[in-house]
Design an enzyme around this catalytic site. Sequence first.
Site, PDB file in Angstrom:
ATOM      1  N   GLU A 115     135.868  22.793  74.758  1.00  0.00           N
ATOM      2  CA  GLU A 115     136.420  21.434  74.603  1.00  0.00           C
ATOM      3  C   GLU A 115     135.293  20.418  74.396  1.00  0.00           C
ATOM      4  O   GLU A 115     135.423  19.491  73.598  1.00  0.00           O
ATOM      5  CB  GLU A 115     137.257  21.078  75.834  1.00  0.00           C
ATOM      6  CG  GLU A 115     138.538  21.914  75.887  1.00  0.00           C
ATOM      7  CD  GLU A 115     139.364  21.637  77.131  1.00  0.00           C
ATOM      8  OE1 GLU A 115     138.865  21.921  78.223  1.00  0.00           O
ATOM      9  OE2 GLU A 115     140.485  21.130  76.991  1.00  0.00           O
ATOM     10  N   GLU A 135     141.970  29.088  79.621  1.00  0.00           N
ATOM     11  CA  GLU A 135     142.581  28.425  80.783  1.00  0.00           C
ATOM     12  C   GLU A 135     143.899  29.059  81.193  1.00  0.00           C
ATOM     13  O   GLU A 135     144.228  29.150  82.374  1.00  0.00           O
ATOM     14  CB  GLU A 135     142.817  26.936  80.482  1.00  0.00           C
ATOM     15  CG  GLU A 135     141.572  26.070  80.502  1.00  0.00           C
ATOM     16  CD  GLU A 135     140.829  26.030  79.178  1.00  0.00           C
ATOM     17  OE1 GLU A 135     141.052  26.909  78.324  1.00  0.00           O
ATOM     18  OE2 GLU A 135     139.993  25.110  79.001  1.00  0.00           O
TER      19      GLU A 135
HETATM   20  C1  3H9 Z   1     140.197  19.396  83.026  1.00  0.00           C
HETATM   21  C2  3H9 Z   1     140.313  20.812  82.533  1.00  0.00           C
HETATM   22  C3  3H9 Z   1     139.061  21.350  81.961  1.00  0.00           C
HETATM   23  C4  3H9 Z   1     139.138  22.751  81.399  1.00  0.00           C
HETATM   24  O1  3H9 Z   1     140.145  22.857  80.402  1.00  0.00           O
HETATM   25  C5  3H9 Z   1     139.368  23.773  82.472  1.00  0.00           C
HETATM   26  C6  3H9 Z   1     138.430  24.923  82.363  1.00  0.00           C
HETATM   27  O2  3H9 Z   1     137.438  24.919  81.678  1.00  0.00           O
HETATM   28  S1  3H9 Z   1     138.880  26.259  83.294  1.00  0.00           S
HETATM   29  C7  3H9 Z   1     137.573  27.422  83.039  1.00  0.00           C
HETATM   30  C8  3H9 Z   1     137.708  28.126  81.746  1.00  0.00           C
HETATM   31  N1  3H9 Z   1     136.684  29.122  81.650  1.00  0.00           N
HETATM   32  C9  3H9 Z   1     136.909  30.422  81.922  1.00  0.00           C
HETATM   33  O3  3H9 Z   1     138.018  30.825  82.202  1.00  0.00           O
HETATM   34  C10 3H9 Z   1     135.725  31.327  81.827  1.00  0.00           C
HETATM   35  C11 3H9 Z   1     135.719  32.270  82.993  1.00  0.00           C
HETATM   36  N2  3H9 Z   1     134.493  33.022  83.045  1.00  0.00           N
HETATM   37  C12 3H9 Z   1     134.259  34.108  82.271  1.00  0.00           C
HETATM   38  O4  3H9 Z   1     135.053  34.473  81.424  1.00  0.00           O
HETATM   39  C13 3H9 Z   1     132.979  34.844  82.492  1.00  0.00           C
HETATM   40  O5  3H9 Z   1     132.537  34.544  83.788  1.00  0.00           O
HETATM   41  C14 3H9 Z   1     131.860  34.493  81.487  1.00  0.00           C
HETATM   42  C15 3H9 Z   1     132.254  35.036  80.097  1.00  0.00           C
HETATM   43  C16 3H9 Z   1     131.623  32.999  81.415  1.00  0.00           C
HETATM   44  C17 3H9 Z   1     130.563  35.202  81.951  1.00  0.00           C
HETATM   45  O6  3H9 Z   1     130.815  36.567  82.154  1.00  0.00           O
HETATM   46  P1  3H9 Z   1     129.755  37.489  82.899  1.00  0.00           P
HETATM   47  O7  3H9 Z   1     128.433  37.243  82.327  1.00  0.00           O
HETATM   48  O8  3H9 Z   1     130.306  38.880  82.864  1.00  0.00           O
HETATM   49  O9  3H9 Z   1     129.677  36.970  84.401  1.00  0.00           O
HETATM   50  P2  3H9 Z   1     130.808  36.985  85.528  1.00  0.00           P
HETATM   51  O10 3H9 Z   1     132.165  36.927  84.953  1.00  0.00           O
HETATM   52  O11 3H9 Z   1     130.501  38.073  86.489  1.00  0.00           O
HETATM   53  O12 3H9 Z   1     130.527  35.586  86.222  1.00  0.00           O
HETATM   54  C18 3H9 Z   1     129.290  35.311  86.876  1.00  0.00           C
HETATM   55  C19 3H9 Z   1     129.530  34.437  88.081  1.00  0.00           C
HETATM   56  O13 3H9 Z   1     130.043  33.159  87.667  1.00  0.00           O
HETATM   57  C20 3H9 Z   1     131.264  32.892  88.297  1.00  0.00           C
HETATM   58  N3  3H9 Z   1     132.119  32.163  87.338  1.00  0.00           N
HETATM   59  C21 3H9 Z   1     132.378  32.491  86.065  1.00  0.00           C
HETATM   60  N4  3H9 Z   1     133.183  31.578  85.499  1.00  0.00           N
HETATM   61  C22 3H9 Z   1     133.428  30.644  86.457  1.00  0.00           C
HETATM   62  C23 3H9 Z   1     134.186  29.461  86.473  1.00  0.00           C
HETATM   63  N5  3H9 Z   1     134.838  29.001  85.390  1.00  0.00           N
HETATM   64  N6  3H9 Z   1     134.208  28.763  87.622  1.00  0.00           N
HETATM   65  C24 3H9 Z   1     133.550  29.173  88.700  1.00  0.00           C
HETATM   66  N7  3H9 Z   1     132.808  30.296  88.744  1.00  0.00           N
HETATM   67  C25 3H9 Z   1     132.754  31.011  87.624  1.00  0.00           C
HETATM   68  C26 3H9 Z   1     131.838  34.257  88.638  1.00  0.00           C
HETATM   69  O14 3H9 Z   1     132.770  34.164  89.683  1.00  0.00           O
HETATM   70  C27 3H9 Z   1     130.598  35.022  89.002  1.00  0.00           C
HETATM   71  O15 3H9 Z   1     130.233  34.689  90.337  1.00  0.00           O
HETATM   72  P3  3H9 Z   1     129.906  35.849  91.385  1.00  0.00           P
HETATM   73  O16 3H9 Z   1     129.670  35.149  92.646  1.00  0.00           O
HETATM   74  O17 3H9 Z   1     128.728  36.531  90.865  1.00  0.00           O
HETATM   75  O18 3H9 Z   1     131.086  36.760  91.401  1.00  0.00           O
END
Ligand code: 3H9
Length: 731
Positions: A115, A135
Amino acid sequence: MGAVMVRVESHQRPVETRKRYNEEDRESHERPQEERSAAVRQGIVDKVETALSDPKVKSVVICGQNGIFCGGADIKEFGPKMSGPPLIPMIHAIEAANKPVVAAIEGSALGGGLELALGCHYRIAHSKARLGLPEVTLGLLPAAGGSQRLPRLIGVPAALDLITTGRHVTAAEALQLGIVDQVTDNNTVDAAVKFALSVAGQSLDARRISTYPCPQPSHLDALFEEVMQKVRQSARGAMAPVACVQAVRAAATLPYTQGLEREKELMATLFTSGQARALQYIFFAQRAVGRWRMPSGAGWDTSKHRPVNKAAVIGLGTMGQGITVALAQTGLSVVAIETQEKQLMKAKQAVSSTLERGAKRRGVAPPLDRISYSQNIQAVADVDLVIEAVFEDMGLKMEVFQQLSAVCKPGTVLCTNTSALDMDQLASETPNPELVVGMHFFSPAHVMKLLEVVYGPRSSPQAVATAMQLGKKMGKASVVVGNCRGFVGNRMLMPYSEQAFFLLEEGATPELVDRALEEFGFSMGLFRMSDLAGLDVGWRVRKSAGLAEPREASGQSARIRKGYRYSPIADLICEQGRFGQKTGSGWYQYDKPGSRVARSDPWLHSFLEQYRARHGLVARSIDHQEVLERCLYAMINEGFRILEDGIAAGPEDIDVIYVFGYGWPRHRGGPMFYASMVGLAKVLERLEHYHQAHPDVPYLQPCSLLKRLVASGSPPVHRWREVIKKLHSQL
Ligand SMILES: CCC[C@H](O)CC(=O)SCCNC(=O)CCNC(=O)[C@H](O)C(C)(C)COP(=O)([O-])OP(=O)([O-])OC[C@H]1O[C@@H](n2cnc3c(N)ncnc32)[C@H](O)[C@@H]1OP(=O)([O-])[O-]
């Protein structure tokens, strides 16, 4: 000065910090992370403002840190007391800038990250970058203008696809869709700076996406109606996909500012729904199960896995075939062993055609040459890991394990795919029991995401780490569990199906039970599911447990086994040769054997009536509420026993198993999370009520951990481990 760079720091913890993180210090890590996230936004606002007011700066590049543009908003930060500058005005200020702002996208641009990029005037992506608005998978919608900008940029159908599924796209697809302006194989930031300088001074009027009219597809109403119908059907009660369609519809039908208001309203509803909490819980639970620990204290952070480049599968029935496909698709060399020549040929054909179909879908070559087939177990001599998937017969498995111990090179990890037998007994048959673990796949093994990695008292942490690493490589949600009958998933299925059989005796039909479960959100009700899996599987297990023995046709004694209430209904159905879809009838009837369309079966209904009459049972009216309480609370009660016994380390393990392996609706967060949402006191009260009504059903007797949690004020799910730890230390 030319172009100025603004860095977006990732909210993901650096690796060293991640390693030290555990459940007990969750809170102490959360606070600084929230503050960091707010500081990131503040940093962007300040730096962009400074750059825009500096006459020497001609253009701005926004890039990420450590090769990642931005994974989106920090989910842990969401809540009533969010600090720091809000996202929407920040993105608006960037879009309104009078100097070109270019997003340099490396790694991921997801959710709020994309975004932010959509608020920039240009987007340059590295060829390996992935972009998306995921999301919806967290129970939300892209509420920082994403649901309004993306349809304006790429059109309604493509935006609907991305926003309602949350799927990530490659840079190449993003270019094709028009999300990015350029893709580079080289240094993205350098390319973006070069680009930013080349467009400095040019008009930005045509680069502000919020000002674009939304392309209007023909038959707009019909399109939305069709999409909404599809989405509602596949959402199984999840609200976010429906809200996503409504938000895109607002983009297509309203001016931008009004659309943004609608986006905000819809987001507010999702936020307070409880589904978002459930989905975000599962997101973190999926990651938490990777931080496994055994009772000895050894775990993911102290145990090194052995490298696995070559694996063997022993026994090429349905399960063995699926495992072979999954291993070959992961890039491993596989030795596939089947002693029966005819079965070997059949399996080879089935494995090859599954691999060919999969490869065709992905547009790659099928990895057929990674597999060598043999009838001779000597062929496994040089493999790093073996997965035994022969028939569920202890004698046969023991024989295989003895042969493997003699043939395999030292250190080969020996895994059994048993779902019902004692893996420790198998381990005791080998000279190196520390190398034996269970790898319990779910059928079809190349499709189902779940893997239970089972340790026995003698399994080494290294063997567990090796199975877990392989599971991860195979893309499975892998969960470490202790050894007991049925492990976690199937053990909890026993009380669930037992209650469903009792409900049939008391007046329900398979249709009623299935409807209640499917309305709750299960992909399939229990009876439709057992028709699909085959009724003979459970029959065989009950027979081997000495339960499914033929008794006299009527009277109370026919419904008692080993002193407890028992329903022989499923056994009687099997005695009729009704094994489900494969025989053309089971709990339902099918047009022909193998058909998938279940129809109500008058024979089954009259069988149930006769059964009740024979046993002096009077059918009563049963509602959906009772079906859910009886089936789900009995299952949850067993989940608490599993935690009490230390078979699963925490509620997250059970919930991941149920969401990924048993069709539990993700938006309800798994059975243990669901229990916490319902309220533990209520679950306890209903179990006590049903146990009073059915005192001869042990599964309904509330377990002591549940009582203890209620007595200690029903702490939230992430605090249960503390109570369990205390309980274990007192034993
Ligand atoms: C107003 C509205 C605004 C907006 O529209 C809303 C959003 O953006 S909603 C968001 C939309 N975005 C998504 O849905 C993206 C969600 N994230 C992903 O898809 C993958 O984490 C990503 C591809 C980014 C990296 O993959 P990878 O390299 O395999 O690594 P990994 O997956 O193992 O993660 C490493 C560490 O980071 C942590 N963490 C990650 N993301 C978040 C987060 N958003 N938050 C907090 N923490 C997060 C994860 O828990 C982990 O911690 P731990 O303590 O080691 O367990």
